[in-house]
Design an enzyme around this catalytic site. Structure first.
Site: not given
Ligand code: 8DG
Ligand code: MN
Ligand code: MN
Length: 396
Positions: A204, A206, A320
């Protein structure tokens, strides 16, 4: 042949947040096997086992050279009996029989396919499997009621499960930037997650949004979402209000690790011409590559059927969005940059080694009974008594 007596013995600190973990991994075969077993444990809703495998994989990711013998690992943290057995198997045979048989198992495959649907977690997937549903086709045919997220997830399954490239992330970044500055001039957008850590692809994209004047960010998310919706950029969105309570001497301590920022889980519609990359034949999830209409060798219009639709001029991308007040920005940035294990280890370090509670909102010192303010990630690491680790070295 490597002489075991001459092979270097590795040394690694206990917590992943004390280590510098780049994307350069000298032990990919080992860490892939352990990560697969971690994923399987998570899919089986056994998070404890999942974390144990993730920690073991993270230790190997931090090593400066390939492991050639078990003796090199003597004294390393986080390597339990099970992980060591997996490592030994890989060192002796070239692959992990447990990881391989897991990968081949019908249950793992079904859990992976079903949780690949946005909005479907391990519990829902397991419940469907118990009711004889193992594939998307069976799910569609079953007539099971799906919530709005799951309906969108099923509809955009291929897009959501195709890796997002950095070029696509940048294109989405420009759209989000335009949306945010249109509805609130001066507001700032920061790319977080894996792309901030330097990853070349992600599941995704972020973003963290803030405004340099405290309070100006309030109510921003619905406006951003409306703007994006009006421009046709959203295939799905669910916005959650900020539920973070302010007390007189600072933000209240969050009850769990879930933060309470205003946030939006969405699926973007990204047009091909906004993707800024050379077009390639689309790869379907079944691994079959199909040609675009324009690439049909005979110049025929391909017949349209349910199984072989016209290629879309756009793709679906999971995005996100999070809004943070500037006073919490450093904590939010640190919390949303990841990796997930790095975050978990930071909180574990804070709690066990420093008697502090770290969240994406604040850092609370339980000994001094007060919040420790910070305006940068560097300050947070300093409060925690840790050497600063830049995002590109948080790939634990
Ligand atoms: P990817 O998307 O490339 O697979 O890897 P990523 O970017 O490291 O993973 P991610 O699932 O998008 O998560 C990114 C960061 O966001 C990770 O450190 C955890 C954080 N995160 C969530 N959900 C939540 C939440 O509900 N609360 C908090 N504080 N952080 C969150 O994904
Ligand atoms: Mn991510
Ligand atoms: Mn994410």
């Amino acid at each position: 042949q490597i002489n075991e007596a001459e092979a270097m013995v590795f040394s690694v600190p206990n917590y992943a947040c004390q280590r510098r973990t780049t994307l350069e991994n000298h032990n990919a075969v080992l860490t892939d096997a352990l990560s697969l077993l971690a994923e399987n444990a998570e899919l089986e809703d056994e998070d404890g086992r999942g974390v144990a495998f993730r920690r073991a994989a993270a230790v190997l990711k931090a090593l400066p050279k390939p492991v050639t013998s078990l003796t090199q690992l003597r004294g390393l943290p986080c390597l339990g009996e099970h992980s060591l057995r997996v490592i030994q198997d890989v060192l002796e045979t070239g692959s992990s029989s447990e990881a391989e048989s897991t990968k081949q198992s019908e249950r793992f495959k079904a859990l992976k396919v079903l949780t690949g649907i946005f909005g479907v977690g391990p519990k829902t997937a397991a419940w469907w499997i118990r009711h004889g549903i193992n594939t998307l086709h069976q799910l569609r045919a079953s007539g099971h009621t799906l919530n709005r997220a799951q309906q969108a997830g099923l509809e955009h399954y291929d897009g959501v499960n195709r890796p997002v490239t950095k070029a696509e992330a940048d294109a989405i970044g420009e759209i989000v930037e335009t949306a945010v500055t249109s509805v609130l001039p001066g507001a700032q957008v920061t790319l977080t997650g894996g792309f901030r850590r330097g990853k070349l692809t992600g599941h995704d994209v972020d973003f963290l949004i803030t405004h340099p004047e405290e309070g100006r960010e309030e109510g921003l998310m619905p406006k951003v979402v409306s703007w994006l919706e009006s421009q046709g950029f959203l295939l799905y969105q669910k916005t959650t209000r900020n539920s973070y309570l302010e007390s007189k001497d600072g933000p209240a301590r969050p009850a769990s690790n879930m933060d309470r920022f205003e946030r939006c889980f969405s699926i973007f519609k990204l047009a091909e011409d906004e993707r800024r990359e050379t077009k390639q034949p689309e790869t379907r999830t079944d691994g079959v590559t199909r040609l675009r209409a324009s690439e049909d060798a005979c110049g025929r219009q391909p017949a349209l059927s349910q199984a072989d639709e016209e290629p879309k001029p756009w793709r679906a991308v999971r995005v996100d969005l999070v809004v943070s007040p500037i006073s919490q920005f450093a904590f939010a940035l640190l919390g949303w940059t990841g990796s997930k294990l790095f975050e978990r280890e930071l909180r574990r370090w804070a709690g066990y080694e420093k008697t502090m509670s770290l969240s994406s909102h604040a850092l609370y010192d339980n000994k001094q009974s007060r919040y420790l303010k910070a305006t940068s990630e560097e300050e947070i690491f300093a409060h925690l008594g840790l050497e600063y680790v830049p995002p590109s070295e948080r790939n634990a």
